[in-house]
Design an enzyme around this catalytic site. Structure first.
Site, PDB file in Angstrom:
ATOM      1  N   LYS A 132       0.824  -1.213   0.000  1.00  0.00           N
ATOM      2  CA  LYS A 132       0.000   0.000   0.000  1.00  0.00           C
ATOM      3  C   LYS A 132       0.858   1.262   0.000  1.00  0.00           C
ATOM      4  O   LYS A 132       0.498   2.269  -0.616  1.00  0.00           O
ATOM      5  CB  LYS A 132      -0.961  -0.028   1.182  1.00  0.00           C
ATOM      6  CG  LYS A 132      -2.000  -1.145   1.120  1.00  0.00           C
ATOM      7  CD  LYS A 132      -2.939  -1.106   2.313  1.00  0.00           C
ATOM      8  CE  LYS A 132      -3.977  -2.226   2.232  1.00  0.00           C
ATOM      9  NZ  LYS A 132      -3.369  -3.562   2.349  1.00  0.00           N
ATOM     10  N   GLU A 153      -3.571   6.505   8.314  1.00  0.00           N
ATOM     11  CA  GLU A 153      -4.382   7.353   7.441  1.00  0.00           C
ATOM     12  C   GLU A 153      -5.531   7.951   8.242  1.00  0.00           C
ATOM     13  O   GLU A 153      -5.947   7.406   9.269  1.00  0.00           O
ATOM     14  CB  GLU A 153      -4.988   6.531   6.296  1.00  0.00           C
ATOM     15  CG  GLU A 153      -4.025   6.150   5.214  1.00  0.00           C
ATOM     16  CD  GLU A 153      -4.724   5.410   4.083  1.00  0.00           C
ATOM     17  OE1 GLU A 153      -4.116   5.288   3.013  1.00  0.00           O
ATOM     18  OE2 GLU A 153      -5.865   4.958   4.276  1.00  0.00           O
ATOM     19  N   ARG A 202      -5.516  -8.323 -10.070  1.00  0.00           N
ATOM     20  CA  ARG A 202      -6.094  -9.623 -10.433  1.00  0.00           C
ATOM     21  C   ARG A 202      -7.557  -9.426 -10.787  1.00  0.00           C
ATOM     22  O   ARG A 202      -8.094  -8.330 -10.682  1.00  0.00           O
ATOM     23  CB  ARG A 202      -5.979 -10.589  -9.256  1.00  0.00           C
ATOM     24  CG  ARG A 202      -6.602 -10.001  -7.980  1.00  0.00           C
ATOM     25  CD  ARG A 202      -6.708 -11.000  -6.858  1.00  0.00           C
ATOM     26  NE  ARG A 202      -7.013 -10.399  -5.584  1.00  0.00           N
ATOM     27  CZ  ARG A 202      -8.200  -9.985  -5.184  1.00  0.00           C
ATOM     28  NH1 ARG A 202      -9.230 -10.078  -6.011  1.00  0.00           N
ATOM     29  NH2 ARG A 202      -8.391  -9.474  -3.982  1.00  0.00           N
TER      30      ARG A 202
END
Length: 500
Positions: A118, A202, A294
């Site tokens: 991330k 975050e 994916r």
């Protein structure tokens, strides 16, 4: 460009079945791999060739890279499709596939590696016009640093593992006195799940919606987005119900999110089908969360509203063809819903359930699609994800799609294990879902197991289905035990193509 003649599916269950069907329509032969536990599974029966790759444990079979590559050599497969889960986002696997001279039906190892972290993903997209959630762009070193950052961006904050997904290594912190304990838990869980304890902080978006954009990119620099999927109905940060399009996304917002998603794809030179996930606040501002490199579990809803077979498109891209459509060719037609049918008990904190599928009858009729990889009489084991099937409905509008889903849930007959179908019906009938206002907090705010129990008690249709299942089971027990069977002709063919 290189044509794919034979493709190995490095996966199991419904996604393996789904890939086999699209490959067959393209005239491509298929190779199934299976563990000891999946010897009689439908994906093994459907494929042209089948190879045993190890014991039931995933680490010794579906995650066993040498055995999968050996199966490719054994069957002379010239491509591998990873499906989702297992090795689908493993950059090392993709690299070793390419080094073996085999086509990997997916993005490059570097793209998987970049978007698999991330923090690396945030760094990659920061140079592009992609809105990011306020927070750190590197791992948090210690508690003191964490407190300073949290004070700066303001509580509540979200501590997140840099690696992995599925809600593991994530903790919401509402005040400073909770920070140390929650950070320790997040690091511990991330280390255990991913072997990487790196976490970052975050700003936590209150009343969030989880909306994702399906993108495709080819080897020639062409990109397109196939609109959005609404994925806010979740338990334990994992999706249960998805739909396309979202009830709250306007045409202007859709275009902005789509263009942002394409910029994310450009940031890692993405090839194939991928999904860019966004968190959306109550002010309808959206922020980049992560990219899944994916095919997604919920891809059928996108296929139904666009008419695009995403698996076929993946294969065409892997062969080197340009995209078979442009952005201007794509339009939204109708509405689609997907519910994930898990072997879980929604009255007991969604705990996974195991057992034998004593009754398994799928719904049919207009606008109903069932993606599954199991049959009546099979066992739901402890070794793999508890998802039994994906039930998908399509309608001219959202109301028709919901009505068809409720009808289909009523027709679905499953006994032997508890499932999430009663919970999904509860959600679909709830005013908050019908309004489209629901957020990822729906389960916390509106669902109590006793509500579901009351609904089941008063629902005559459910009682009728349960009674029918009971009578069917009694009839079967009077005859002989249920076992998967094949015809003699299938068995003769089976022996000629099976690799032990």
């Amino acid at each position: 460009m290189k044509s794919i003649r034979r493709i190995l599916i490095a996966n199991r269950g419904e996604i393996a079945v789904r890939i086999i069907r699209s490959a067959r329509e393209l005239g491509i032969e298929t190779v199934a791999v299976y563990s000891d536990a999946d010897r009689l599974a439908p994906h093994v029966q459907l494929a042209d060739f089948a190879v045993n790759i190890g014991p039931a444990l995933s680490a010794q079979s579906y995650l066993n890279i040498p055995n999968i590559l050996k199966a490719c050599q054994q069957t002379e497969a010239d491509a591998i499709h990873p499906g989702y889960g297992f090795l689908s986002e493993n950059a090392e696997f993709a690299r070793r596939v390419e080094e073996a001279g085999i086509i990997f039906v997916g993005p490059s190892p570097s793209a998987i590696s970049t978007m698999g972290s991330k923090l690396a993903a945030k760094a990659a997209v920061s140079a592009f016009d992609v809105p990011l959630v306020p927070g750190t762009d590197k791992p948090i070193e210690n508690e003191t640093e964490a407190k300073q950052i949290a004070r700066k961006i303001g509580y509540p904050v979200l501590i997140k593992a840099s690696a992995g997904g599925g809600g593991k290594g994530m903790r919401i912190v509402h005040s400073e006195d909770q920070l140390a304990e929650q950070m320790e838990r997040a690091v511990s869980e991330a280390t255990s799940a991913f072997g990487d304890g790196s976490v970052f902080i975050e700003k936590f978006i209150t009343a969030p919606k989880h909306i994702e954009i399906q993108i495709v990119g080819d080897q020639h620099g062409n990109y397109a987005y196939l609109f959005e999927r609404e994925c806010s109905i979740q338990r334990r940060y994992q999706k249960v119900i998805e739909e396309a399009p979202s009830a709250i996304v306007s045409d202007k917002m859709r275009e902005a999110m789509g263009q942002a998603a394409i910029e994310v794809a450009r940031a890692c030179q993405y090839e194939g089908a991928g999904t860019v996930e966004f968190v959306v606040g109550d002010d309808l501002k959206f922020y980049f969360l992560e990219m899944n490199t994916r095919l997604q579990v919920e891809h059928p809803v996108t296929e139904l509203i666009t008419g695009v077979d995403l698996v076929k498109e993946q294969i065409h891209i892997a062969e080197g063809h340009p995209l078979s459509f442009s952005q201007d060719d794509l339009t939204i037609r109708g509405h689609a819903l997907e519910v994930r049918v898990y072997a879980e008990d929604p009255t007991n904190n969604f705990l996974p359930d195991t057992g034998t599928l004593q009754t398994y009858r799928c719904p049919q009729g207009p606008g109903v699609r069932v993606d599954d990889g199991i049959e009546q009489g099979m066992d739901i084991s402890v070794y793999y994800d508890p998802m039994i099937a994906k039930l998908v409905t399509y309608g001219q509008d959202r109301e028709e799609a919901i009505a068809r889903m409720l009808r289909a849930i009523g027709e679905y007959q499953i006994s032997g294990v508890a499932t999430t179908l009663p919970f999904c019906r509860f959600v679909l009938q709830h005013p908050e879902f019908i309004s489209g206002r629901f957020t990822t907090k729906f389960v916390d705010e509106y669902y109590q197991p006793e509500n579901l129990t009351e609904e089941l008690t008063s629902d005559e249709q459910t009682l009728a289905v349960a009674l029918a299942g009971k009578l069917l089971l009694e009839q079967q027990q009077r005859s002989k035990p249920l076992e998967p069977t094949f015809s003699s002709s299938v068995n003769r063919f089976w022996k000629s193509r099976r690799f032990e």
